[in-house]
Write a protein that holds these residues in place. Sequence first.
Motif, short mmCIF file in Angstrom:
data_model
loop_
_atom_site.label_atom_id
_atom_site.label_comp_id
_atom_site.label_asym_id
_atom_site.label_seq_id
_atom_site.Cartn_x
_atom_site.Cartn_y
_atom_site.Cartn_z
N ARG A 24 0.63 -1.14 0.38
CA ARG A 24 0.03 0.11 -0.18
C ARG A 24 0.75 1.35 -0.28
O ARG A 24 0.90 2.54 -1.13
CB ARG A 24 -1.04 0.04 0.99
CG ARG A 24 -1.75 1.28 1.29
CD ARG A 24 -2.75 0.96 2.59
NE ARG A 24 -3.29 -0.57 2.73
CZ ARG A 24 -4.69 -0.84 1.67
NH1 ARG A 24 -5.18 0.43 1.71
NH2 ARG A 24 -5.19 -1.60 2.25
N ILE A 60 -6.26 -2.50 -3.14
CA ILE A 60 -5.06 -1.33 -3.21
C ILE A 60 -4.58 -0.53 -4.48
O ILE A 60 -4.53 0.61 -3.89
CB ILE A 60 -3.44 -2.17 -2.59
CG1 ILE A 60 -3.52 -2.16 -1.45
CG2 ILE A 60 -2.65 -0.68 -2.46
CD1 ILE A 60 -2.51 -3.48 -0.50
N THR A 64 -5.44 3.24 -4.15
CA THR A 64 -3.64 4.23 -4.73
C THR A 64 -4.47 5.03 -6.22
O THR A 64 -4.17 6.21 -5.92
CB THR A 64 -3.25 3.64 -4.25
OG1 THR A 64 -3.52 2.66 -5.64
CG2 THR A 64 -2.50 3.15 -3.02
#
Length: 208
Positions: A24, A60, A64
């Motif tokens: 992450r 993730i 993101t």
Amino acid sequence: PPTEFIPVAEKIGLINQLGEWVLRTACEAAASWSSLLKVSVNVSPVQLMNNSLTDTVVTILRTTGLDPYRLDLEITESDVFNENTRSLEILSQLRELGVQISIDDFGTGYANYSYIQQFNPEIIKIDKVFTLNIVTNTASALVVKNMVNLARKFHCQIIAEGIEDKEQLTMLKNMGITLYQGYYFSKPVPVDAFIQMLPRSFSESGSP
């Protein structure tokens, strides 16, 4: 060093949480860089056996905003070529997402022609055990040449690890290798220092 703390994390059952945090953090940082830059993250054998790994990667990437094609997951050679069906299934799922898979420490484990043909990885990383003494050891030079020929046959990118001086670099360039990693370029640095090393256009989101 990773060779010390990763086995401990695996033994006490923390490697999946640690691996998720690393992934992450890396993806969050890379999402702010130029779209021409990728980020590579090592995956432990224990993570590779975790049924939730694919879902973790999907979550993730979504949170993101990192393009899957900019993520490269590094798997050690022995983890891929130990005929573990479950590991291969998970790797296939990740590749379907668009994530690239690198074979790390190539040449030190189980690799052979049939396994490379079966898995056909995007990237092969030649282990530093072969590159460190490539200038003085003809056997190492021959092994690296054979690896380069094998990678070319299967249209894999090649990264040479362990570059520590100009002589090594020149010899590897003459073999046709164009991607490198090692202390000759930089020792490991915090992400802020890494950003300072990049041209401005590569440290900002979007293409230069």
